[in-house]
Write a protein that holds these residues in place. Sequence first.
Motif, PDB file in Angstrom:
ATOM      1  N   LEU A 281      18.672  59.577 121.619  1.00 32.39           N
ATOM      2  CA  LEU A 281      18.082  58.575 120.712  1.00 32.39           C
ATOM      3  C   LEU A 281      16.536  58.526 120.983  1.00 32.39           C
ATOM      4  O   LEU A 281      16.147  58.679 121.877  1.00 32.39           O
ATOM      5  N   SER A 282      15.994  58.443 119.784  1.00 37.76           N
ATOM      6  CA  SER A 282      14.642  58.776 119.453  1.00 37.76           C
ATOM      7  C   SER A 282      13.796  57.295 118.817  1.00 37.76           C
ATOM      8  O   SER A 282      14.474  56.934 117.985  1.00 37.76           O
ATOM      9  N   PHE A 283      12.933  56.861 119.509  1.00 45.29           N
ATOM     10  CA  PHE A 283      11.875  55.846 118.941  1.00 45.29           C
ATOM     11  C   PHE A 283      11.325  56.420 117.634  1.00 45.29           C
ATOM     12  O   PHE A 283      10.730  55.625 116.925  1.00 45.29           O
ATOM     13  N   THR A 284      11.151  57.792 117.479  1.00 45.74           N
ATOM     14  CA  THR A 284      10.559  58.168 116.388  1.00 45.74           C
ATOM     15  C   THR A 284      11.669  58.964 115.462  1.00 45.74           C
ATOM     16  O   THR A 284      12.595  59.700 116.008  1.00 45.74           O
ATOM     17  N   GLY A 285      11.539  58.670 113.957  1.00 50.21           N
ATOM     18  CA  GLY A 285      12.561  59.294 113.063  1.00 50.21           C
ATOM     19  C   GLY A 285      11.869  60.339 112.370  1.00 50.21           C
ATOM     20  O   GLY A 285      10.965  61.081 112.999  1.00 50.21           O
TER      21      GLY A 285
ATOM     22  N   GLY B  63       5.233  57.628 107.086  1.00 50.93           N
ATOM     23  CA  GLY B  63       6.474  57.130 107.205  1.00 50.93           C
ATOM     24  C   GLY B  63       6.280  55.472 107.449  1.00 50.93           C
ATOM     25  O   GLY B  63       7.134  54.879 107.415  1.00 50.93           O
ATOM     26  N   ILE B  64       5.124  55.028 107.452  1.00 53.75           N
ATOM     27  CA  ILE B  64       5.008  53.619 107.727  1.00 53.75           C
ATOM     28  C   ILE B  64       5.449  52.791 106.535  1.00 53.75           C
ATOM     29  O   ILE B  64       6.029  51.759 106.619  1.00 53.75           O
TER      30      ILE B  64
ATOM     31  N   GLY C 113       4.390  60.355 113.109  1.00 53.18           N
ATOM     32  CA  GLY C 113       4.860  59.649 112.221  1.00 53.18           C
ATOM     33  C   GLY C 113       6.366  58.986 112.220  1.00 53.18           C
ATOM     34  O   GLY C 113       6.623  59.307 113.260  1.00 53.18           O
ATOM     35  N   TYR C 114       6.565  58.287 111.480  1.00 53.04           N
ATOM     36  CA  TYR C 114       7.900  57.374 111.689  1.00 53.04           C
ATOM     37  C   TYR C 114       8.249  56.923 113.026  1.00 53.04           C
ATOM     38  O   TYR C 114       9.238  56.759 113.598  1.00 53.04           O
TER      39      TYR C 114
ATOM     40  N   ARG D 161      22.691  66.053 119.072  1.00 54.35           N
ATOM     41  CA  ARG D 161      22.463  65.105 117.981  1.00 54.35           C
ATOM     42  C   ARG D 161      21.434  63.871 118.317  1.00 54.35           C
ATOM     43  O   ARG D 161      21.172  63.324 119.233  1.00 54.35           O
ATOM     44  N   ALA D 162      20.457  64.214 117.329  1.00 55.46           N
ATOM     45  CA  ALA D 162      19.225  63.569 117.557  1.00 55.46           C
ATOM     46  C   ALA D 162      19.189  62.263 116.363  1.00 55.46           C
ATOM     47  O   ALA D 162      19.599  62.713 115.218  1.00 55.46           O
ATOM     48  N   ARG D 163      19.049  61.043 116.934  1.00 58.34           N
ATOM     49  CA  ARG D 163      19.144  59.942 116.024  1.00 58.34           C
ATOM     50  C   ARG D 163      18.275  58.964 116.191  1.00 58.34           C
ATOM     51  O   ARG D 163      17.987  58.773 117.508  1.00 58.34           O
ATOM     52  N   ALA D 164      17.593  58.324 115.490  1.00 58.08           N
ATOM     53  CA  ALA D 164      16.675  57.345 115.524  1.00 58.08           C
ATOM     54  C   ALA D 164      17.259  55.962 115.968  1.00 58.08           C
ATOM     55  O   ALA D 164      18.090  55.500 115.232  1.00 58.08           O
TER      56      ALA D 164
END
Length: 363
Positions: free
Chosen positions: A144-148, A291-292, A267-268, A163-166
Amino acid sequence: MSPRKLVILGLSITSSWGNGHATTYRALVRELVQRGHQVIFLERDMPWYRDTRDLPSPPYGRTHLYENLEELFDTYQGIIEDADLVIIGSYVPDGIKVGHWVLAHARGIVAFYDIDTPVTLTALAQGRAEYISPDLIRRYDLYLSFTGGPTLQRLEHEFEAQRARALYCSVDPEAYYPQVVEASWDLGYLGTYAPDRQPMLECLLNAPARAWFEGRFVVAGPSYPTTVQWPSNVERIEHLPPSEHGSFYNRQRFTLNITRADMAQSGYAPSVRLFEAAACGIPIISDGWSGIDEFFHPGTEILLASSAKEVVSFLQTMPEEHRCALGEQARRRVLADHTAAQRVKELESYIEECFAGLGAETH
């Protein structure tokens, strides 16, 4: 999703001093519990948090403090074995040892929640990551990532994350909302000192304060060195607990967001401060990053600036009607897309995806 048993090992949920993790965990745990899940939060009893706890006994879920790894391993192995999902957060002390221990005993899904993804990836590249390792990234069921954005593909392709998910930060609309109060400052900033953020703070707040002496400015947050030269019209507040963030934002005409260098480069990576201020209906001036526009529409929901001149222009020339409309548009966007309740629904979908994909696999 049917109720699940979750265990979270995070940096802190009891103290927000010098970290943004506590706000995120509090919102997440509260919403998980409201949706019927059983949640246990395990936190290392660190001295700098022990003396600054603004929520020593969270009223949602169960929180346990442990003094060291020996106590963690001896006392809480049973709940790790019994959990449907175990989440290990970034910056957990001895996080690599904790991760291997959890993987050795967990029977359910094991996830890593990276609230600092760009910082983590930089540390991994430099061989100095203390809470995660390439081996653990490959073994965790869910990252789980704070960055997408492209970072998710990098995690899966370069680091072999399964599995990398935002799972971005979020806001609690019951704590952050518009208040009818008189503005105390024209521009404010809330954030702990960070060397990589300071040049932009100088550019977008201190320089405007020097250029517009009649303006009123404020910076709240701990750990700023005595070498920082604050203009005389910049008020300093050493620390504000989350319970006072809402009133702090509401006392500003505009609020400033500055992104950590690693996060801006990736970004993101929206800051929780963006969502908090927007939920209060306060117009945001921010540095720009890729990405903002996925989170706010520049010009109508957020203002982007790269110079002191641009900031001063916003502060001095924007009609009041335009300023209020911008804040209201940002608030609508946040309530539609970025509340803690919505984040929990996203997490639930990831959990179900893992259960469907893992089947009878073991770690």
